[in-house]
Design a protein around this motif. Structure first.
Motif, mmCIF file in Angstrom:
data_model
loop_
_atom_site.group_PDB
_atom_site.id
_atom_site.type_symbol
_atom_site.label_atom_id
_atom_site.label_comp_id
_atom_site.label_asym_id
_atom_site.label_seq_id
_atom_site.Cartn_x
_atom_site.Cartn_y
_atom_site.Cartn_z
ATOM 1 N N PHE A 95 0.844 -1.054 0.074
ATOM 2 C CA PHE A 95 -0.015 -0.036 -0.162
ATOM 3 C C PHE A 95 0.928 1.264 0.112
ATOM 4 O O PHE A 95 0.404 2.487 0.477
ATOM 5 N N ASP A 96 1.897 1.060 -0.717
ATOM 6 C CA ASP A 96 2.695 2.226 -0.825
ATOM 7 C C ASP A 96 2.602 2.981 -2.370
ATOM 8 O O ASP A 96 2.768 2.091 -3.058
ATOM 9 N N ASN A 97 2.014 3.956 -2.252
ATOM 10 C CA ASN A 97 1.830 4.810 -3.396
ATOM 11 C C ASN A 97 2.875 4.748 -4.557
ATOM 12 O O ASN A 97 2.662 4.795 -5.646
ATOM 13 N N ARG A 98 4.143 4.753 -3.967
ATOM 14 C CA ARG A 98 5.342 4.881 -5.145
ATOM 15 C C ARG A 98 5.430 3.372 -5.882
ATOM 16 O O ARG A 98 5.870 3.328 -6.869
ATOM 17 N N ASN A 99 4.899 2.365 -5.331
ATOM 18 C CA ASN A 99 4.789 1.014 -5.968
ATOM 19 C C ASN A 99 4.101 1.279 -7.354
ATOM 20 O O ASN A 99 4.486 0.521 -8.196
ATOM 21 N N ARG A 100 2.837 1.960 -7.635
ATOM 22 C CA ARG A 100 2.341 2.137 -8.818
ATOM 23 C C ARG A 100 2.870 2.692 -9.678
ATOM 24 O O ARG A 100 2.484 2.825 -10.897
ATOM 25 N N THR A 101 3.911 3.652 -9.592
ATOM 26 C CA THR A 101 4.523 4.515 -10.377
ATOM 27 C C THR A 101 6.241 4.268 -10.704
ATOM 28 O O THR A 101 6.707 5.306 -11.258
ATOM 29 N N LYS A 102 6.557 3.024 -10.488
ATOM 30 C CA LYS A 102 7.825 2.434 -10.676
ATOM 31 C C LYS A 102 8.217 2.452 -11.910
ATOM 32 O O LYS A 102 9.425 2.731 -12.452
ATOM 33 N N SER A 103 7.109 1.928 -12.807
ATOM 34 C CA SER A 103 7.447 1.848 -14.213
ATOM 35 C C SER A 103 6.179 1.860 -14.948
ATOM 36 O O SER A 103 5.267 2.038 -14.461
ATOM 37 N N ASP A 104 6.185 1.772 -16.401
ATOM 38 C CA ASP A 104 5.139 1.569 -16.995
ATOM 39 C C ASP A 104 4.155 0.511 -16.878
ATOM 40 O O ASP A 104 3.069 0.561 -16.964
ATOM 41 N N GLU A 105 4.857 -0.767 -16.810
ATOM 42 C CA GLU A 105 4.285 -1.945 -16.290
ATOM 43 C C GLU A 105 3.483 -1.971 -15.055
ATOM 44 O O GLU A 105 2.444 -2.261 -15.024
ATOM 45 N N THR A 106 4.036 -1.533 -14.015
ATOM 46 C CA THR A 106 3.230 -1.366 -12.651
ATOM 47 C C THR A 106 2.234 -0.517 -12.839
ATOM 48 O O THR A 106 1.100 -0.679 -12.075
ATOM 49 N N HIS A 107 2.200 0.746 -13.673
ATOM 50 C CA HIS A 107 1.059 1.597 -13.950
ATOM 51 C C HIS A 107 -0.119 0.924 -14.428
ATOM 52 O O HIS A 107 -1.107 0.991 -14.243
ATOM 53 N N ARG A 108 0.314 -0.005 -15.534
ATOM 54 C CA ARG A 108 -0.585 -0.982 -16.254
ATOM 55 C C ARG A 108 -1.260 -1.469 -15.285
ATOM 56 O O ARG A 108 -2.639 -1.807 -15.337
ATOM 57 N N VAL A 109 -0.470 -2.474 -14.566
ATOM 58 C CA VAL A 109 -1.169 -3.400 -13.661
ATOM 59 C C VAL A 109 -1.837 -2.741 -12.563
ATOM 60 O O VAL A 109 -3.218 -3.144 -12.376
ATOM 61 N N TYR A 110 -1.552 -1.542 -12.026
ATOM 62 C CA TYR A 110 -2.441 -0.833 -11.057
ATOM 63 C C TYR A 110 -3.774 -0.291 -11.856
ATOM 64 O O TYR A 110 -5.048 -0.464 -11.242
ATOM 65 N N ALA A 111 -3.689 0.205 -13.405
ATOM 66 C CA ALA A 111 -4.996 0.595 -13.648
ATOM 67 C C ALA A 111 -6.064 -0.675 -14.231
ATOM 68 O O ALA A 111 -7.010 -0.589 -13.950
ATOM 69 N N ALA A 112 -5.273 -1.818 -14.395
ATOM 70 C CA ALA A 112 -6.189 -3.010 -14.601
ATOM 71 C C ALA A 112 -6.765 -3.368 -13.202
ATOM 72 O O ALA A 112 -8.061 -3.665 -13.507
ATOM 73 N N TYR A 113 -6.043 -3.310 -12.335
ATOM 74 C CA TYR A 113 -6.742 -3.831 -11.010
ATOM 75 C C TYR A 113 -7.758 -2.608 -10.338
ATOM 76 O O TYR A 113 -8.824 -3.081 -9.980
ATOM 77 N N GLU A 114 -7.683 -1.438 -10.827
ATOM 78 C CA GLU A 114 -8.256 -0.322 -10.416
ATOM 79 C C GLU A 114 -9.843 -0.659 -11.305
ATOM 80 O O GLU A 114 -10.753 -0.233 -10.694
ATOM 81 N N LEU A 115 -9.588 -0.844 -12.552
ATOM 82 C CA LEU A 115 -10.581 -1.200 -13.507
ATOM 83 C C LEU A 115 -11.656 -2.436 -12.836
ATOM 84 O O LEU A 115 -12.782 -2.177 -12.702
ATOM 85 N N ALA A 116 -10.821 -3.274 -12.624
ATOM 86 C CA ALA A 116 -11.656 -4.546 -12.070
ATOM 87 C C ALA A 116 -12.317 -4.172 -10.847
ATOM 88 O O ALA A 116 -13.486 -4.496 -10.525
ATOM 89 N N HIS A 117 -11.643 -3.257 -9.928
ATOM 90 C CA HIS A 117 -12.312 -2.938 -8.656
ATOM 91 C C HIS A 117 -13.534 -2.172 -8.656
ATOM 92 O O HIS A 117 -14.588 -2.315 -8.318
ATOM 93 N N THR A 118 -13.511 -1.394 -9.654
ATOM 94 C CA THR A 118 -14.766 -0.221 -10.239
ATOM 95 C C THR A 118 -15.930 -1.049 -10.833
ATOM 96 O O THR A 118 -16.904 -1.016 -10.456
ATOM 97 N N LEU A 119 -15.568 -2.349 -11.568
ATOM 98 C CA LEU A 119 -16.521 -3.222 -12.111
ATOM 99 C C LEU A 119 -17.208 -4.036 -11.184
ATOM 100 O O LEU A 119 -18.406 -4.114 -11.161
ATOM 101 N N VAL A 120 -16.460 -4.545 -10.258
ATOM 102 C CA VAL A 120 -17.136 -5.411 -9.031
ATOM 103 C C VAL A 120 -18.002 -4.128 -8.288
ATOM 104 O O VAL A 120 -19.071 -4.750 -7.882
ATOM 105 N N ASP A 121 -17.492 -2.873 -8.235
ATOM 106 C CA ASP A 121 -18.369 -2.013 -7.263
ATOM 107 C C ASP A 121 -19.779 -1.892 -7.895
ATOM 108 O O ASP A 121 -20.758 -1.901 -7.459
#
Length: 93
Positions: free
Chosen positions: A4-30
């Motif tokens: 839950f460290d915010n820096r984890n999501r911006t370490k690279s383009d790949e981590t940014h894409r993973v974060y975005a994909a999980y955020e989309l899944a979280h929103t769809l579940v909501d």
């Protein structure tokens, strides 16, 4: 890095894409959970449809329970990705 460290999501383009994909899944579940509860609530107005309404409430509850699971899975994946990147950087130097 820790969970839950915010820096984890911006370490690279790949981590940014993973974060975005999980955020989309979280929103769809909501949305899925909210829709189940709204439709379930409407069904409770009709005696013959109360059992279907109960099932939708159960499904909505399970979807709400999936939300923290998705967040934890995302954070573990980002943490692992960061550690692998750190190891790769150390190997290069």
């Amino acid at each position: 890095m820790t969970l839950f460290d915010n820096r984890n999501r911006t370490k690279s383009d790949e981590t940014h894409r993973v974060y975005a994909a999980y955020e989309l899944a979280h929103t769809l579940v909501d949305f899925g959970a909210a829709i189940c509860f709204v439709i379930g609530s409407i069904l409770f107005f009709y005696q013959d449809l109360q059992e279907a309404g109960t099932w939708l409430f159960l499904i909505g509850s399970l979807l709400f329970a999936a939300k923290p699971t998705l967040r934890l899975m995302r954070e573990i994946k980002l943490l692992k990705m960061g550690r692998i990147a750190d190891l790769a950087e150390r190997e290069e130097t």
